[in-house]
Scaffold this motif. Structure first.
Motif, PDB file in Angstrom:
ATOM      1  N   ILE B  14       3.050 -12.462 -13.504  1.00  0.00           N
ATOM      2  CA  ILE B  14       2.803 -12.614 -12.068  1.00  0.00           C
ATOM      3  C   ILE B  14       3.646 -13.796 -11.616  1.00  0.00           C
ATOM      4  O   ILE B  14       3.499 -14.906 -12.124  1.00  0.00           O
ATOM      5  N   LEU B 132      -0.726   1.355  -6.009  1.00  0.00           N
ATOM      6  CA  LEU B 132      -0.654   1.592  -7.451  1.00  0.00           C
ATOM      7  C   LEU B 132      -0.711   3.073  -7.818  1.00  0.00           C
ATOM      8  O   LEU B 132      -0.508   3.436  -8.977  1.00  0.00           O
ATOM      9  N   LEU B 139       5.245  -4.721  -8.603  1.00  0.00           N
ATOM     10  CA  LEU B 139       4.318  -4.785  -7.472  1.00  0.00           C
ATOM     11  C   LEU B 139       4.658  -5.999  -6.618  1.00  0.00           C
ATOM     12  O   LEU B 139       4.777  -7.116  -7.128  1.00  0.00           O
ATOM     13  N   LEU B 160      -7.195  -8.608  -8.630  1.00  0.00           N
ATOM     14  CA  LEU B 160      -5.741  -8.484  -8.672  1.00  0.00           C
ATOM     15  C   LEU B 160      -5.220  -8.677 -10.091  1.00  0.00           C
ATOM     16  O   LEU B 160      -4.410  -7.910 -10.599  1.00  0.00           O
ATOM     17  N   ARG B 161      -5.733  -9.721 -10.717  1.00  0.00           N
ATOM     18  CA  ARG B 161      -5.308 -10.032 -12.081  1.00  0.00           C
ATOM     19  C   ARG B 161      -5.674  -8.870 -13.019  1.00  0.00           C
ATOM     20  O   ARG B 161      -4.891  -8.446 -13.865  1.00  0.00           O
ATOM     21  N   HIS B 164      -3.310  -5.970 -12.470  1.00  0.00           N
ATOM     22  CA  HIS B 164      -1.990  -6.342 -12.983  1.00  0.00           C
ATOM     23  C   HIS B 164      -1.918  -6.095 -14.488  1.00  0.00           C
ATOM     24  O   HIS B 164      -0.957  -5.509 -14.997  1.00  0.00           O
ATOM     25  N   ASP B 165      -2.953  -6.513 -15.198  1.00  0.00           N
ATOM     26  CA  ASP B 165      -2.965  -6.348 -16.651  1.00  0.00           C
ATOM     27  C   ASP B 165      -3.114  -4.882 -17.035  1.00  0.00           C
ATOM     28  O   ASP B 165      -2.423  -4.381 -17.893  1.00  0.00           O
ATOM     29  N   LEU B 169       1.944  -4.385 -14.996  1.00  0.00           N
ATOM     30  CA  LEU B 169       2.875  -4.575 -13.897  1.00  0.00           C
ATOM     31  C   LEU B 169       3.677  -5.863 -14.046  1.00  0.00           C
ATOM     32  O   LEU B 169       3.294  -6.756 -14.790  1.00  0.00           O
ATOM     33  N   THR B 170       4.785  -5.905 -13.340  1.00  0.00           N
ATOM     34  CA  THR B 170       5.410  -7.174 -13.035  1.00  0.00           C
ATOM     35  C   THR B 170       5.103  -7.399 -11.558  1.00  0.00           C
ATOM     36  O   THR B 170       5.317  -6.506 -10.748  1.00  0.00           O
ATOM     37  N   THR B 171       4.539  -8.532 -11.224  1.00  0.00           N
ATOM     38  CA  THR B 171       4.064  -8.732  -9.859  1.00  0.00           C
ATOM     39  C   THR B 171       4.745  -9.934  -9.215  1.00  0.00           C
ATOM     40  O   THR B 171       4.868 -10.987  -9.841  1.00  0.00           O
ATOM     41  N   LEU B 173       4.213 -12.298  -5.995  1.00  0.00           N
ATOM     42  CA  LEU B 173       3.168 -12.605  -5.025  1.00  0.00           C
ATOM     43  C   LEU B 173       3.660 -13.695  -4.087  1.00  0.00           C
ATOM     44  O   LEU B 173       3.976 -14.799  -4.523  1.00  0.00           O
TER      45      LEU B 173
END
Lengths: 224, 271
Positions: B14, B132, B139, B160-161, B164-165, B169-171, B173
């Protein structure tokens, strides 16, 4: 009893004109709402011209353009079998041009006022422009679409100058209600003129009232 | 303003994009998503060239494997929550993902409602879930929590976390809040006047606070809700705070009990 054919002809003309105009106006309004092309102001001006131009001027040029005596009119007649002068097809075409701004303007401003993120969100979700227009943009500007459709319809009912120039006054073919009124008055037949006028007044009043009821939210649950 | 940025991002992280308004954060995000045409740019993601103005390569937003949550959420007002998610399905895609995301985002009860009837936090969850559906690898979140009240934020950060896991994802923000980035991001990029002025871990960049935060406190109250609850704490240093905890963490707590409170990336933990 009055001859109902001018009224029916008017309604038929307005219905066909509005349907065709809708198909033409959605892409045009879409283009005008989103384009950054330099030619945009020119196109916008052309679309708005029927608002200010005397209908007779418009009708006159259409008459000249479609006359079988010149090349374009001849080509239309020979190649496509279309006769636009003094015919119902000609009335439809002229009405479409005459009512164009009434359909395009509401749709254009409806689209322009939508948050651009809606369109962008759909693109990010992998949707094409066509899908985005059909499933996201148009459903969210229903009041604008309704306004455009109804104004174009009502405006076509009310037209006189263009129709007279290009269509003339042929009973059952191009003699619409507004011309029938004029015709009856000319022959001092005021009672018939009054009946036609009353019908036109009632029809246009009801149509406009419906729009304001819908868009004012009073009938919204049937619409949205 | 000229946006002049050169970055290599690690997959799976993230990344917090931090800066004042007007620093170019949103523009950078829009360029990555393909919504804005840069004069010169080269963007490569997972060995795929998304944009190369020198070689005149440019993938349309539709072709980039990217999810984007807009600041205003951009939910389609004419569709229900479920229809918003279903709209995002690609041709031939199994619609099971919609059910999965509705469940993960706790939207089950709201799925037949229209977006205008939802609160800010609920809309945010719908927007995140919708982004998603097509299983993006990248993201992008533009100030995702700015329109949500403080209490809700804490909860949504955990959510959100978690997503993501789960979706690997690569996020990226965007945020102008250090606290948010410190809690969520693995790496921070600080943008100012269109240029990157600092990168590093949140601790390196912001420096002020060492993570994880840990303190001793007495439980003053527990306010249970459907899937968790707010716990009121009185710290030994004399401050009162509230933290959001999941149901399974709350169930053994007793008012008056003295505990250790740990700040974790996915939220708070009480020992």
């Amino acid at each position: 009893m009055i001859d109902w054919s001018p009224i029916l002809l008017t309604l038929r003309l307005a219905l066909i004109t509005t349907a065709l105009l809708f198909v033409v106006s959605v892409p045009l309004a879409y283009w005008l709402a989103y384009t950054r092309a330099r030619i945009k102001p020119v196109v916008e001006t052309l679309v708005s011209m029927p608002l200010v131009l005397p209908p007779t001027v418009l009708g006159f040029y259409l008459l000249i353009a479609f006359s079988p005596n010149n090349t374009f009119g001849q080509w239309l007649g020979e190649q496509l079998g279309l006769q636009f002068v003094f015919s119902f097809e000609g009335l439809v075409f002229a009405s479409m041009i005459y009512s164009l701004p009434f359909m395009v303007h509401p749709i254009q401003s409806g689209l322009a006022n939508l948050p651009s993120s809606l369109k962008e969100a759909a693109y990010i979700l992998g949707k094409s422009r066509w899908t985005t227009l059909r499933r996201v943009l148009l459903p969210n500007i229903k009041p604008s679409l309704l306004t455009g459709i109804v104004l174009a319809f009502a405006h076509t009912i009310g037209e006189f100058g263009v129709v007279l120039m290009i269509g003339g006054n042929i009973p059952g073919l191009t003699r619409v209600a507004s011309i029938a009124v004029y015709d009856e008055v000319e022959s001092l037949n005021y009672a018939a003129a009054n009946q036609y006028s009353l019908v036109l007044f009632a029809v246009t009043f009801s149509i406009l009232l419906l729009v304001y009821l819908f868009n004012g939210g009073r009938l919204k649950r049937f619409w949205l | 303003m000229v946006l002049d940025v050169q970055l290599a991002l690690k997959e799976g992280q993230i990344i917090g994009l931090y800066g004042k308004s007007g620093a170019g954060k949103t523009s950078l995000l829009r360029i990555i998503a393909g919504l804005f045409d840069p004069d010169q740019a080269k963007i490569t993601f997972a060995q795929q060239i998304w944009e190369d103005t020198y070689r005149k390569i440019r993938l349309r937003p539709q072709e980039r494997k990217v999810g984007l949550v807009f600041q205003d959420y951009a939910l389609f007002p004419n569709m229900t929550v479920r229809q918003n998610l279903e709209f995002a399905l690609q041709k031939g895609q199994d619609d099971q993902i919609v059910d999965e995301l509705i469940e993960l985002s706790e939207l089950g009860q709201l799925q037949d409602q229209y977006p205008t009837t939802l609160s800010g936090g609920q809309q945010q969850r719908v927007a995140l879930a919708r982004s998603l559906v097509q299983r993006p690898q990248l993201l992008l979140l533009d100030e995702p929590l700015s329109a949500v009240d403080q209490e809700m934020r804490q909860k949504l950060r955990g959510h959100l976390r978690q997503l993501h896991d789960r979706f690997a994802l690569t996020t990226i923000l965007i945020s102008h809040e250090q606290e948010e980035i410190t809690q969520l991001a693995d790496e921070v990029i600080v943008l100012e006047g269109g240029k990157v002025i600092k990168t590093g871990s949140p601790q390196e960049v912001f420096g002020e606070r060492v993570r994880p935060l840990r303190f001793r406190a007495v439980i003053k109250g527990i306010n249970s809700e459907a899937n968790g609850g707010w716990v009121k704490l009185h710290t030994t240093s004399g401050k009162s705070i509230q933290v959001w905890l999941e149901t399974n963490q709350i169930k053994n707590l007793v008012i008056g009990q003295e505990v250790w409170v740990d700040e974790k990336t996915e939220g708070w933990e009480i020992i």
